[in-house]
Design an enzyme around this catalytic site. Structure first.
Site, PDB file in Angstrom:
ATOM      1  N   ASN A  16     114.922  63.437  19.594  1.00 20.25           N
ATOM      2  CA  ASN A  16     114.931  62.052  20.053  1.00 20.25           C
ATOM      3  C   ASN A  16     115.024  61.134  18.839  1.00 20.25           C
ATOM      4  OD1 ASN A  16     114.585  59.603  21.286  1.00 20.25           O
ATOM      5  ND2 ASN A  16     112.732  60.159  22.417  1.00 20.25           N
ATOM      6  N   ASP A  68     115.329  55.861  25.891  1.00 16.00           N
ATOM      7  CA  ASP A  68     114.823  56.943  26.737  1.00 16.00           C
ATOM      8  C   ASP A  68     114.940  56.593  28.220  1.00 16.00           C
ATOM      9  OD1 ASP A  68     114.266  58.146  24.364  1.00 16.00           O
ATOM     10  OD2 ASP A  68     112.093  58.189  24.615  1.00 16.00           O
ATOM     11  N   GLY A  76     114.399  62.596  26.449  1.00 16.44           N
ATOM     12  CA  GLY A  76     114.729  61.561  25.479  1.00 16.44           C
ATOM     13  C   GLY A  76     115.599  61.967  24.319  1.00 16.44           C
ATOM     14  N   ASP A  95     118.876  62.674  22.166  1.00 18.81           N
ATOM     15  CA  ASP A  95     120.063  61.825  22.221  1.00 18.81           C
ATOM     16  C   ASP A  95     121.000  62.093  21.044  1.00 18.81           C
ATOM     17  OD1 ASP A  95     118.622  60.626  20.122  1.00 18.81           O
ATOM     18  OD2 ASP A  95     117.856  59.016  21.399  1.00 18.81           O
ATOM     19  N   ASP A 110     133.504  74.076  31.616  1.00 20.14           N
ATOM     20  CA  ASP A 110     132.455  74.587  32.507  1.00 20.14           C
ATOM     21  C   ASP A 110     133.057  75.161  33.798  1.00 20.14           C
ATOM     22  OD1 ASP A 110     129.540  74.627  33.313  1.00 20.14           O
ATOM     23  OD2 ASP A 110     130.338  73.325  34.888  1.00 20.14           O
ATOM     24  N   GLU A 113     134.363  79.068  30.677  1.00 12.90           N
ATOM     25  CA  GLU A 113     133.219  79.811  31.204  1.00 12.90           C
ATOM     26  C   GLU A 113     133.632  80.510  32.496  1.00 12.90           C
ATOM     27  OE1 GLU A 113     128.692  78.924  32.834  1.00 12.90           O
ATOM     28  OE2 GLU A 113     130.373  77.639  33.419  1.00 12.90           O
TER      29      GLU A 113
END
Length: 617
Positions: free
Chosen positions: A135, A141, A160, A162, A327, A356
């Site tokens: 974070n 957040d 949180g 980032d 994905d 994937e």
């Protein structure tokens, strides 16, 4: 005055509200792209009743299409190779008069953009779940107006982490020997709960404000490159989040599979290649939804297909990416996947993408790799695929007794299936990721076996992928629980009792594991044989050992080699060296990680639960 405007609009047959253009996507493009004819999605109430106009040197309007939703226009603009960069005004006309104007932009490309190099077997990938890594900016957040607020006390809440946190830790990632950073999706996930993972995207052109901004993402890529690290974007083509703005006003009736109604996928991935599969079973796999919070996209809609292709191209060019991880690859329409992959590689021939396909069957995974001649006629363009068959075989072999068909032999035989792949050296190999239990939990905390597995991933063919936090022995639950296995990185938050980044508060076992990973992957980074060397493995003898070599010249020709000897047994084992004479006879050896000489006699003692890594000269 407002009344007069409404009367005028009614008399003209054009709704007053149609004068508003809410979105034009993409919001810009670049001069000199091979994909120079860009289809813009224009959204605004009643906008389909308008006619677009562009009066700008180098930019021409090629096509305008309308669908079954009057709030959308699909406008194709063509950008000449010599068009000057700058602002473009798109006017929308009714009865020859402009009723709305929307700004657009064309930009100059970064020098060498089309020639960018993607990742390959000389790289090693560090995978992070950004919300759980570090974070760096506590002020974002929780964001006013977004549906989910931070809740670090919940395993499935937002914690949180980032972009700012990742930027601050790039030096740490580089120090471990990793050359690529793969964060799970950073795009907006404005879902009501459990959206920290990033796979329920609600805006495909916007970084989630709780992660940072689009500009922050560009800075991350630039700063990573300065540290010798490429940035790999996690792209989702199969589905969106249920709170995506499209779901409030679908661009077309067939935009979402099953008409926007939740029907679950059957997950029967073999139906794509199975010549005997019932068509309904195949459709149930590709058109079904994962969960009701993830509407399944219908890429057979040509406007959606172009939107998704352009979105990927836009992020590569905008952020300066070095790779894509795609994905749930096989769940999307196969023809679309071929067109998507081809479009990316046409624009960036040296770019890298990995898909994937979560299958234990190498024939299923190989179907999607570029160069595969498929019986069904599908032409794949993916340079790489995630090697799930090898991943699952490794995890099984570490705990399974050695028999005539189990233990190391099952891993040996799975690797022998490499003849199915057009290019096995481009596969991405891994022991764990964000969707599996952590390896240490799988091994019941056995650090020796954990080291064996990490050595295998670092030295076998392909590009290794490592999951954040394992270097300090993050363990998580033995049964999969996503929120817990994606635990917070120690030291990523102010006040953490331990800090993986500077070593404070770590136990001796954690420091030892971190040092092992650093030495292992730094050695790999500087050892070309582990990037492009040939591979020869020897059938396991059933005593818990498994041996293979990476080499350049033919055995016995005098070239360099790396010997990897794995012992998963609880006791030290003498390894007779006679069968490896072509690599070892008359040669010297040194331990790869310590540099100490190692005598090559009739036998070599392999310590219990260890990987012996030797450089042969």
């Amino acid at each position: 005055m407002r009344l007069l405007s409404c009367v005028f609009a009614l008399l003209s047959g054009f709704p007053a509200s149609a004068q508003t253009v809410d979105r034009v996507e993409p919001a810009n493009w670049w001069v000199g792209m091979k994909h120079h004819a860009v289809e813009l999605m224009v959204h605004g109430k009643g906008i389909a009743a308008a006619t677009p106009r562009i009066d700008r040197p180098g930019v021409s309007l090629r096509d305008v299409q309308r669908g079954d939703n009057p709030n959308y226009l699909f406008v194709t603009v063509d950008i000449a190779s010599d068009a000057p960069a700058g602002e473009v005004a798109i006017e929308f006309l009714r009865n020859g008069k402009a009723v709305a104007t929307h700004p657009w932009r064309i930009d100059a490309r970064e020098p060498g953009s089309a020639q960018r190099r993607g990742f390959d077997a000389s790289d090693a990938i560090y995978l992070v779940t950004p919300d759980r890594f570090a974070n760096g900016d506590a002020s974002n957040d929780s964001i006013a107006g977004m549906r989910e607020r931070a809740n670090r006390g919940s395993a499935n809440g937002r914690h949180g982490g980032d972009i700012a946190g990742m930027r601050r830790r790039l030096g740490y990632i580089a120090s471990l020997g990793f050359t690529q950073l793969w964060p799970t999706p950073l795009l907006e996930n404005d879902q009501p709960d459990s959206s920290y993972h990033g796979y329920a995207i609600t805006d495909l052109y916007r970084i989630d404000p709780r992660m940072g901004s689009n500009a922050d993402y560009r800075v991350l890529a630039r700063e990573a490159k300065a540290q010798g690290i490429g940035l790999v974007m996690d792209v989702v083509l199969n589905h969106i989040g249920a709170e995506h703005w499209w779901m409030r006003d679908l661009p077309a009736a067939d935009w979402i599979n099953h008409g926007g109604r939740f029907v679950p996928t059957n997950h029967h991935r073999t139906t794509i290649q199975d010549p005997h599969a019932a068509p309904g079973d195949r459709a149930a796999f590709t058109d079904g939804w994962f969960v009701d919070a993830m509407p399944d996209l219908n890429q057979r809609n040509p406007h959606l297909a172009r939107y998704l292709i352009q979105n990927t191209l836009w992020w590569i060019e905008y952020a300066g990416l070095s790779g894509i991880r795609e994905d749930t690859f096989g769940y999307a329409d196969a023809d679309f996947l071929s067109a998507w992959g081809k479009a990316i590689l046409d624009e960036y021939p040296g770019f890298s993408m990995v898909g994937e396909e979560w299958s234990t069957n190498p024939a299923v995974v190989a179907h999607w790799q570029r160069g595969k001649a498929n019986r069904d006629g599908h032409v794949p363009h993916m340079p790489s695929m995630m090697d799930f068959p090898l991943n699952l075989s490794l995890r099984t072999a570490l705990l399974q007794p050695d028999t005539w068909e189990g233990g190391w032999l099952s891993l040996y035989e799975m690797l022998g299936n490499d003849f199915l792949y057009p290019d096995p050296g481009r596969l991405v190999v891994f022991a764990e990721n964000h969707d599996t239990t952590r390896l240490l939990a799988h091994l019941d905390g056995d650090i020796g076996l954990w080291k064996v597995a990490m050595a295998y991933v670092a030295t076998i063919r392909g590009t290794p992928q490592f999951y954040y936090g394992s270097e300090v022995l993050l363990r998580g639950p033995k049964q999969r629980n996503d929120g817990e296995l994606r635990a917070d990185m120690p030291g990523g938050w102010v006040g953490d009792a331990a800090n993986a980044f500077n070593g404070a508060g770590l136990a001796a076992t954690q420091r030892d594991a971190q040092d092992y990973i650093r030495r292992l992957f730094q050695w790999r980074k500087r050892t070309p044989l582990l990037h492009a060397g040939k591979l020869m493995h020897f059938a396991p003898a059933g005593d818990g050992t498994y041996v293979y070599f990476r080499y350049d010249d033919a055995p016995g020709a005098g070239g360099k080699a790396v010997m990897v000897a794995l012992n998963k047994g609880a006791d030290a084992k003498p390894l007779a060296l006679g069968r490896f004479g072509a690599f070892l006879r008359g040669r010297t050896a040194r331990d790869a990680l310590s540099g100490k000489p190692v005598a090559l006699g009739a036998a070599l003692v392999l310590p219990a639960k260890s990987a012996t890594l030797l450089e042969i000269e």
